[in-house]
Write a protein that holds these residues in place. Structure first.
Motif, short mmCIF file in Angstrom:
data_model
loop_
_atom_site.label_atom_id
_atom_site.label_comp_id
_atom_site.label_asym_id
_atom_site.label_seq_id
_atom_site.Cartn_x
_atom_site.Cartn_y
_atom_site.Cartn_z
N THR A 1 -29.41 11.44 -50.66
CA THR A 1 -29.66 12.88 -50.60
C THR A 1 -30.88 13.20 -49.76
OG1 THR A 1 -28.69 13.10 -52.81
CG2 THR A 1 -30.01 14.94 -51.99
N GLU A 2 -31.91 12.40 -49.84
CA GLU A 2 -33.14 12.68 -49.08
C GLU A 2 -32.96 12.49 -47.57
OE1 GLU A 2 -36.29 9.84 -49.60
OE2 GLU A 2 -34.91 8.40 -50.53
N SER B 1 -23.73 8.71 -45.12
CA SER B 1 -24.02 9.64 -46.22
C SER B 1 -23.43 9.19 -47.54
CB SER B 1 -23.50 11.04 -45.87
OG SER B 1 -22.09 11.01 -45.68
N TYR C 1 -21.32 16.09 -43.80
CA TYR C 1 -22.77 16.04 -43.99
C TYR C 1 -23.46 15.63 -42.69
CZ TYR C 1 -22.22 16.50 -49.05
OH TYR C 1 -21.92 16.96 -50.31
N SER D 1 -21.02 12.12 -50.28
CA SER D 1 -22.45 11.75 -50.25
C SER D 1 -22.80 10.99 -51.51
CB SER D 1 -23.33 13.00 -50.13
OG SER D 1 -23.21 13.79 -51.30
N ASP E 1 -25.82 9.81 -54.24
CA ASP E 1 -27.05 10.41 -54.78
C ASP E 1 -28.31 9.83 -54.15
OD1 ASP E 1 -25.51 11.99 -56.40
OD2 ASP E 1 -25.63 10.65 -58.14
#
Length: 292
Positions: free
Chosen positions: A39-40, A154, A51, A34, A36
């Motif tokens: 992340t949302e 992701s 993920y 993933s 950064d």
């Protein structure tokens, strides 16, 4: 579902069929890595480390991207790019139905920045399948202040990406479905097709097709047609019904048709007696007595 899409008008809410298609195509399935900035858009992580993306935000960003595309007055100023093989057919079909341009395959460096090249273009909006695979086009778009819409997984970087649509950009079903939905929403916003009815174009046209599979399917179809033609041309063999055998009289053997040859006739000639050689064996006895 109404609470999940509270930011959208009721007319823009997805149907259950849309959500089912997205789940069937594994649009929500990410990778084991993933970024950064993504992340949302990630909902949770499975036990195997994969993920899971948020389908609700995927639909919201899809609607936003369709509204941005409709804001471009000339559809030819929108260009869709895919260097990934699974997205080449999808971008070509998207460009065909929406009137946009497309680049399927390798992106030639300098297409947006070098005016000397034959492939030089000046679009107003860029749509990419993967920000990492299509990094050259995204980088050049930043040089000419070109807004970018991207399908982001992701682990996709969001640098120079203005609208990120969280989706699985590595599967052929997911890529084809997202471009099909994006083209459908664009046509609905333009008023080309009504929103209360289904789009007549099947989603299968946007899916990647392997050349080897197509060749095998064509060969199998030709073989089936040849077998069907041979079966239709062959005369049907007469069927024997056991009911016809009831009451049939046995066939007696007869000599009809057999040729009866006549006995040999007498010619009047008699066979000749054996010829006498004149040797009675007396000479052999005399020779024996003489000591031979």
């Amino acid at each position: 579902m109404s609470t999940a899409f509270a930011d959208l008008p009721a007319i823009l809410h997805p149907k259950e069929e849309d959500i089912s298609m997205m789940l069937s195509a594994n649009v929500h399935t990410g990778t084991k890595n993933s970024d950064d900035s993504m992340t949302e858009y990630i909902w949770r992580r499975r036990n195997d480390g994969i993920y899971i993306l948020n389908i609700g935000k995927t639909w919201e960003k899809l609607i936003l991207a369709a509204r941005v595309i409709c804001a471009i007055e000339n559809p030819e100023d929108v260009i869709a790019i895919s260097a990934r093989p699974y997205g080449m057919r999808a971008v070509l079909k998207f460009a065909h139905y929406t009137g946009a341009n497309s680049i399927a395959g390798r992106f030639t460096p300098g297409t947006f920045t070098n005016q000397i090249t034959k492939q030089f273009r000046e679009p107003r909006l860029l749509i990419v399948t993967d920000p990492r695979t299509d990094s050259q086009s995204v980088k050049e778009a930043s040089y000419v202040n070109l807004p970018v819409i991207a399908l982001c997984d992701s682990d996709s970087p969001l640098q120079y990406v203005d609208i990120a649509i969280p989706a699985n950009n590595k599967g052929k079903l997911s890529i084809g479905l997202m471009y099909w939905m994006l083209a459908r929403e664009v046509l609905r916003f333009r008023g080309t097709i009504p929103r209360d009815s289904d789009w007549t174009v099947p989603v299968d046209l946007f899916f990647h097709r392997d050349i080897e599979e197509l060749k095998k399917a064509d060969e199998q179809q030709k073989l089936d047609e040849a077998n069907a033609a041979a079966a239709a041309a062959a005369p049907a063999a007469p069927l024997f019904d056991e009911g016809d055998a009831v009451g049939m009289e046995p066939v007696e053997a007869s000599m009809e048709g057999v040729v009866d040859y006549p006995p040999p006739t007498e010619t009047g000639f008699e066979p000749a007696p054996p010829a006498e050689s004149g040797w009675d064996g007396s000479g052999a006895e005399a020779a024996t007595e003489g000591g031979w």
